[in-house]
Design a protein around this motif. Sequence first.
Motif, PDB file in Angstrom:
ATOM      1  N   VAL A  96      26.051   8.586  85.276  1.00 33.87           N
ATOM      2  CA  VAL A  96      26.420   8.843  83.878  1.00 33.87           C
ATOM      3  C   VAL A  96      25.375   9.718  83.194  1.00 33.87           C
ATOM      4  N   HIS A  97      24.113   9.588  83.607  1.00 35.92           N
ATOM      5  CA  HIS A  97      23.052  10.389  83.002  1.00 35.92           C
ATOM      6  C   HIS A  97      23.125  11.855  83.434  1.00 35.92           C
ATOM      7  N   LEU A  98      23.890  12.134  84.494  1.00 33.58           N
ATOM      8  CA  LEU A  98      23.956  13.484  85.052  1.00 33.58           C
ATOM      9  C   LEU A  98      25.260  14.193  84.721  1.00 33.58           C
ATOM     10  N   ILE A  99      26.347  13.426  84.612  1.00 29.97           N
ATOM     11  CA  ILE A  99      27.679  13.999  84.410  1.00 29.97           C
ATOM     12  C   ILE A  99      28.376  13.261  83.281  1.00 29.97           C
ATOM     13  N   ASP A 100      29.106  13.983  82.439  1.00 33.16           N
ATOM     14  CA  ASP A 100      29.875  13.369  81.366  1.00 33.16           C
ATOM     15  C   ASP A 100      31.008  12.532  81.959  1.00 33.16           C
ATOM     16  N   PRO A 101      31.066  11.224  81.671  1.00 32.15           N
ATOM     17  CA  PRO A 101      32.123  10.383  82.256  1.00 32.15           C
ATOM     18  C   PRO A 101      33.525  10.771  81.832  1.00 32.15           C
ATOM     19  N   ASP A 102      33.653  11.569  80.768  1.00 33.62           N
ATOM     20  CA  ASP A 102      34.987  11.992  80.324  1.00 33.62           C
ATOM     21  C   ASP A 102      35.721  12.814  81.378  1.00 33.62           C
ATOM     22  N   VAL A 103      34.986  13.384  82.341  1.00 32.96           N
ATOM     23  CA  VAL A 103      35.644  14.197  83.368  1.00 32.96           C
ATOM     24  C   VAL A 103      36.583  13.356  84.227  1.00 32.96           C
ATOM     25  N   LEU A 104      36.340  12.051  84.302  1.00 31.93           N
ATOM     26  CA  LEU A 104      37.181  11.176  85.126  1.00 31.93           C
ATOM     27  C   LEU A 104      38.369  10.587  84.372  1.00 31.93           C
ATOM     28  N   LYS A 105      38.400  10.748  83.057  1.00 32.47           N
ATOM     29  CA  LYS A 105      39.441  10.080  82.276  1.00 32.47           C
ATOM     30  C   LYS A 105      40.863  10.513  82.651  1.00 32.47           C
ATOM     31  N   PRO A 106      41.145  11.823  82.827  1.00 29.33           N
ATOM     32  CA  PRO A 106      42.517  12.192  83.222  1.00 29.33           C
ATOM     33  C   PRO A 106      42.927  11.562  84.549  1.00 29.33           C
ATOM     34  N   LEU A 107      42.001  11.524  85.520  1.00 31.98           N
ATOM     35  CA  LEU A 107      42.305  10.908  86.805  1.00 31.98           C
ATOM     36  C   LEU A 107      42.541   9.410  86.646  1.00 31.98           C
ATOM     37  N   MET A 108      41.742   8.769  85.808  1.00 29.58           N
ATOM     38  CA  MET A 108      41.904   7.331  85.568  1.00 29.58           C
ATOM     39  C   MET A 108      43.275   7.022  84.973  1.00 29.58           C
ATOM     40  N   LEU A 109      43.745   7.862  84.043  1.00 26.09           N
ATOM     41  CA  LEU A 109      45.052   7.646  83.430  1.00 26.09           C
ATOM     42  C   LEU A 109      46.165   7.788  84.463  1.00 26.09           C
ATOM     43  N   ILE A 110      46.049   8.778  85.342  1.00 27.61           N
ATOM     44  CA  ILE A 110      47.044   8.971  86.398  1.00 27.61           C
ATOM     45  C   ILE A 110      47.057   7.769  87.339  1.00 27.61           C
ATOM     46  N   MET A 111      45.868   7.270  87.682  1.00 27.66           N
ATOM     47  CA  MET A 111      45.765   6.127  88.588  1.00 27.66           C
ATOM     48  C   MET A 111      46.366   4.873  87.974  1.00 27.66           C
ATOM     49  N   LEU A 112      46.073   4.607  86.697  1.00 30.62           N
ATOM     50  CA  LEU A 112      46.635   3.436  86.026  1.00 30.62           C
ATOM     51  C   LEU A 112      48.160   3.518  85.960  1.00 30.62           C
ATOM     52  N   ALA A 113      48.678   4.705  85.646  1.00 28.76           N
ATOM     53  CA  ALA A 113      50.131   4.887  85.590  1.00 28.76           C
ATOM     54  C   ALA A 113      50.753   4.650  86.958  1.00 28.76           C
ATOM     55  N   SER A 114      50.117   5.155  88.006  1.00 25.69           N
ATOM     56  CA  SER A 114      50.633   4.987  89.367  1.00 25.69           C
ATOM     57  C   SER A 114      50.634   3.523  89.779  1.00 25.69           C
ATOM     58  N   VAL A 115      49.545   2.817  89.451  1.00 22.51           N
ATOM     59  CA  VAL A 115      49.438   1.394  89.783  1.00 22.51           C
ATOM     60  C   VAL A 115      50.540   0.603  89.079  1.00 22.51           C
ATOM     61  N   GLY A 116      50.722   0.866  87.782  1.00 19.62           N
ATOM     62  CA  GLY A 116      51.732   0.142  87.014  1.00 19.62           C
ATOM     63  C   GLY A 116      53.143   0.408  87.511  1.00 19.62           C
ATOM     64  N   ILE A 117      53.484   1.668  87.726  1.00 17.66           N
ATOM     65  CA  ILE A 117      54.838   2.035  88.159  1.00 17.66           C
ATOM     66  C   ILE A 117      55.122   1.483  89.553  1.00 17.66           C
ATOM     67  N   TYR A 118      54.164   1.603  90.461  1.00 23.77           N
ATOM     68  CA  TYR A 118      54.356   1.117  91.831  1.00 23.77           C
ATOM     69  C   TYR A 118      54.596  -0.389  91.835  1.00 23.77           C
ATOM     70  N   THR A 119      53.834  -1.124  91.020  1.00 21.54           N
ATOM     71  CA  THR A 119      53.961  -2.582  90.991  1.00 21.54           C
ATOM     72  C   THR A 119      55.298  -3.007  90.390  1.00 21.54           C
ATOM     73  N   VAL A 120      55.760  -2.297  89.359  1.00 23.08           N
ATOM     74  CA  VAL A 120      57.047  -2.619  88.738  1.00 23.08           C
ATOM     75  C   VAL A 120      58.189  -2.381  89.715  1.00 23.08           C
ATOM     76  N   THR A 121      58.152  -1.278  90.443  1.00 24.63           N
ATOM     77  CA  THR A 121      59.257  -0.920  91.337  1.00 24.63           C
ATOM     78  C   THR A 121      59.287  -1.758  92.614  1.00 24.63           C
ATOM     79  N   LYS A 122      58.127  -2.257  93.045  1.00 24.04           N
ATOM     80  CA  LYS A 122      58.075  -3.099  94.250  1.00 24.04           C
ATOM     81  C   LYS A 122      58.175  -4.567  93.821  1.00 24.04           C
ATOM     82  N   LYS A 123      59.395  -5.032  93.582  1.00 24.84           N
ATOM     83  CA  LYS A 123      59.612  -6.320  92.941  1.00 24.84           C
ATOM     84  C   LYS A 123      59.132  -7.517  93.777  1.00 24.84           C
TER      85      LYS A 123
END
Length: 260
Positions: A96-123
């Motif tokens: 965190v002291h070397l790189i702005d953590p905001d660079v990972l936020k778009p990837l984190m949002l995609i990952m959370l969406a993928s996790v949620g959608i996959y879990t909902v569809t796999k009943k």
Amino acid sequence: MIFGLDPSMLALLVGFGFCAAFIDSVVGGGGLIALPALLFTGLSPSAAVATNKLAGTMGSFTSTFVFYRSGKLDLSSIYKMFPLTFFGSMLGAYTVHLIDPDVLKPLMLIMLASVGIYTVTKKDWGKIMAYKKLSASRLILFTALIFLIGFYDGFLGPGTGSFLMFAYLMIGFDFLKAAGNAKFLNFGSNISALLMFIFLGQVHYAYGIPMGLGQIAGSIIGSRFAIKKGSGYVRALFIAVTFLLLAKNTYDYVHAFLFG
């Protein structure tokens, strides 16, 4: 007064700590409740995050112990993973002291969406234990994933519990045992980040300890409730918290992008 706090402040910290841990003890996401409460007390964002790690470490240790006592956690099969999240988180906190953590936020949002959608569809996913011994190649991929999730927790953090649970669900664990394993590994990443924050002098103990005591109580009741209700309850809570995390962090990201 305890820790020099007036009764209303003490009640706020303990009460919000309890609520945060009730959810966090099972599927993570307690920061959605605990962090706003700590910010409300007047702590700076960095101090609030650090203090939340103190309370969260107390809560995650408690829920890990409850899952272990109930037989929903097999330490002999997962203790080797503990150093991966511990040192991964420490490396992430340092980065965190070397790189702005905001660079990972778009990837984190995609990952959370993928996790949620996959879990909902796999009943029927995660209803029963279907774990089989991993091949060498799958074991390498799985350990690398656990290390990266630990790194992510130290570097950014939101959704770590969901990602750890998802990793165990992917290799055949049911929701209940995935939750227990995730809490054990999340305890590793929490305590690692906490040690770093203590070293940096960011932890506000007068707020963190009362909230942590609330988290201990919430973790005991939340974990026992999940164990009693079973995998169906954990699945529903997992989906709800995942989408709440997605909504909250999407709002924060868009707001920051539009208004700086």
